[in-house]
Design an enzyme around this catalytic site. Structure first.
Site, PDB file in Angstrom:
ATOM      1  N   THR A 159       0.934  -1.078   0.066  1.00  0.00           N
ATOM      2  CA  THR A 159      -0.177   0.129  -0.004  1.00  0.00           C
ATOM      3  C   THR A 159       0.969   1.273   0.104  1.00  0.00           C
ATOM      4  OG1 THR A 159      -0.215  -0.130   2.242  1.00  0.00           O
ATOM      5  CG2 THR A 159      -1.824  -0.943   1.117  1.00  0.00           C
ATOM      6  N   LYS A 185       4.167  -6.594   4.148  1.00  0.00           N
ATOM      7  CA  LYS A 185       3.785  -5.497   3.584  1.00  0.00           C
ATOM      8  C   LYS A 185       3.451  -4.841   4.957  1.00  0.00           C
ATOM      9  CE  LYS A 185       0.268  -3.315   3.535  1.00  0.00           C
ATOM     10  NZ  LYS A 185      -0.204  -2.368   4.358  1.00  0.00           N
ATOM     11  N   THR A 196       0.769  -8.579  13.714  1.00  0.00           N
ATOM     12  CA  THR A 196       1.662  -8.061  12.809  1.00  0.00           C
ATOM     13  C   THR A 196       0.871  -7.285  11.886  1.00  0.00           C
ATOM     14  OG1 THR A 196       3.199  -8.804  11.301  1.00  0.00           O
ATOM     15  CG2 THR A 196       1.628 -10.291  11.784  1.00  0.00           C
ATOM     16  N   SER A 405      -7.294  10.926   0.452  1.00  0.00           N
ATOM     17  CA  SER A 405      -7.627  11.522  -0.662  1.00  0.00           C
ATOM     18  C   SER A 405      -7.054  11.197  -1.981  1.00  0.00           C
ATOM     19  CB  SER A 405      -7.324  13.207  -0.444  1.00  0.00           C
ATOM     20  OG  SER A 405      -7.402  13.370   1.059  1.00  0.00           O
TER      21      SER A 405
END
Lengths: 405, 405
Positions: A159, A185, A196, A405
């Site tokens: 991400t 990730k 985690t 946003s």
């Protein structure tokens, strides 16, 4: 999302060994991001599965589903199906429906019972997951499964991460060689508590479920539960470990296997800190001499989470007074006159006062390093703990003042 | 130190009433700063003194000294002597010597027993306090004492503060009018735990020591203990209240007096948040429906301290998913399907999901305000708590990445 790669990133993604019995695929399902992969599938033959999850009271629908499935895990084939871009957290009844929809589609495409499909979702909280896009992607994912798809899988689950995270170990046991490979990730909302971020670890060792779970929980406590980026705990933290037994080597009761598993966990955990949002420094905080191990952990986390300590590190300021402050606020037993503090090998404070031979110049020079060690000895007992954190910089504000946003 | 005044600052320092029996003076003693005042003295006739202090395990020498003196406070004249620039914290044996030196000098100059001199120090941690400079300034301070010196005193105790903080109340009791006036400093390292920053409050009411202490502790719990700027707890937090009885009005057992005292505390506490380092928004977090009052407080503080919530506010992003996250990590009892969240009057989440009539546009417009209210109802019980915080901005990083240097 187009952040520069963290200055603390490894030079490149590591070469991970093929794990017999595990195949990977990834795809661009358009969950939220454009022009990149956002779904990964791992199919594991003869999987013994263990795991840990966030203890957040507002944990996501896939976390709740995974917890319940893990409790009744029976062995045989299994699949991990993970998307980025949307965490399917705080999505009410629609959240459970999405998990059900994905699992039903995957079960049909993969010829598996839904109880053997473990899903995870990571990304924005509170938006309904467009799960049909993931379900629709499963047949193509199935057709693309390959033993060497793990790096692409690591990329698909990112991400705010600026680099994909992988780690591995190979070790010789009495019965032969076993391999462990894992991906993770995580970059922000990192303060795992008994859990985690998203982490998937695979091994070809043969090992029973209860033992694998015990090893997983213990290793997690000494790795992912010892890192923090921003003291914020995710609603989606998930760690899954799958053992295929494809090596034919029995790892039961082998301390070397436990150590290797923990080393892979720790490697991945430190990569998460290295990719901490806005991070420019990797900081190890080592507390010794505490009245107890929990006191040591509490003190280390108070230091590692302190905005004032973390901004001082960002400013390369040897501001050890803020470490004194964090020790004081931690709630752990402490005595000013027994406390000592060091930066690397430089003793800056001793027995409740600035060290007699303290050199601001030497301490300031040390703070310019990219990797720092802060040592605190409380002088009270045998409790010790090590945690890892990063600095708090303008980059963190940039990323988080408008992530959504 | 030359920061611009906070955008949340009041238009001007308030007009504070003269408190009979209290005189103030301030001076530039050169403790650390150049070209500004850094010491203030208040001398109180017939002082009944109450107070609260930080519970930090690494609290400063003046805090320890003040705690011990307060426990044996006997009435009569008293003095508060406060310096900025150096906190005299973690200064070992030199810290106690500094307090002793200052108190001895002030006792001689003011003709008071040392036990009636309460000192505070605020500023950098871990540097020996050049206490002789303060001791040397006492005679001139004594000669300058005046009933109207309170605003100058408020300025002398500032560190990273961008404006001086004062508040007052006047109320009519059966015996006549009593007045309360207080000053405070504080901007960073603000997460008082059973204590506060530096706060000095004076009243001409007549009231016994035990009752004044009880009122002080209760009001502190509902004001200073409900604010946070950065979750970091100071080693120097001190609140002292002195009642002179000069009005001749007995305030014992008067609920109006308790309310007025609390209103002055809360006014000062909110001014501290308004001056939060780098702050551009003042945020009230109101949690209701918690299983207990401690659960409500814990949840509200988890929200108010979350870097992800605070950066979203800085970015004017109606990112209520991060509020869900903070509720989940707080450790308080919570149930996703009973949780509701509002920004001002705008309901954004209801019963575990985005509100049916949620308008991103309306929520985004609301976030542009300078003063925000976040409401969370846990839907479980009657526990409620309100806390105040500010946003986390680039300004905080600017100030703290090189405060000491």
């Amino acid at each position: 999302m187009a952040s520069k790669v963290s200055p603390l990133a490894p030079a490149r993604f590591p070469d991970l060994p093929i794990i017999g019995g595990v195949r990977f695929a990834s795809a661009a399902a358009g969950v939220r991001y454009k022009g990149r992969t956002d779904v990964m599938l791992a199919v594991i033959e003869e999987a013994t599965v263990a795991g840990t999850f966030t203890r957040s009271a507002t944990r996501s629908a896939p976390v709740r589903d995974g917890q319940s499935k893990l409790a009744h895990s029976e062995g045989g084939r299994a699949a991990f199906l993970v998307n980025s871009g949307n965490s399917n957290a705080f999505t009410g009844r629609l959240g459970e429906e999405a998990v059900h929809g994905i699992c039903t589609a995957a079960a049909a495409a993969l010829d598996l019972p839904p109880s053997r499909i473990f899903t995870s979702s990571t990304g924005v909280i509170g938006e309904p997951l467009p799960w049909q896009r993931i379900a629709d992607a499963v047949p193509a994912l199935r057709d693309a499964l390959a033993p060497d798809g793990i790096e692409a899988a690591a990329r698909a689950i990112m991400t705010t991460d600026t680099f994909p995270k992988g780690a591995s170990a190979e070790l010789d046991l009495p019965g032969g060689t076993v391999r462990i490979a894992g991906i993770a990730k995580g970059s922000g909302m990192i303060a795992p508590d008994m859990a985690t971020m998203l982490v998937y670890v695979f091994t070809d060792a043969r090992i029973g479920r209860e033992e694998l779970q015990a090893l997983t929980s213990a290793a997690c406590d000494r790795s992912f539960n010892r890192i923090t980026v921003d003291s914020d705990t995710s609603t989606s933290d998930t760690l899954l470990v799958a053992a295929t037994g494809a090596s034919g080597v029995d790892a039961s009761g082998q301390p070397d296997f436990a150590r290797a598993l923990e080393s892979v966990f720790l490697d991945l955990a430190l990569q998460v800190v290295r990719d901490g949002e806005g991070a420019t420094k990797l900081v190890q905080v080592r507390v010794t001499g505490a009245a107890s191990e929990p006191d040591a952990h509490r003190t280390a986390m108070a230091i590692a989470n302190s905005p004032l300590v973390k901004t001082a590190i960002a400013g390369e300021d040897a501001n050890w007074g803020r470490i004194v402050m964090a020790v004081g606020k931690s709630g752990a037993q402490a005595d000013r006159d027994r406390l000592s503090i060091r930066f690397g090998d430089i003793v800056v404070a001793l027995d409740g006062f600035r060290a007699p031979d303290y050199s601001e110049e030497a301490a300031s020079a040390y703070m310019k390093r990219q990797e720092l060690e802060i040592g605190v000895d409380l002088g009270l007992g045998d409790g010790a703990a090590t945690v890892w954190t990063c600095d708090l910089t303008h980059g963190y504000i940039d990323i988080n003042a408008d992530y959504r946003s």
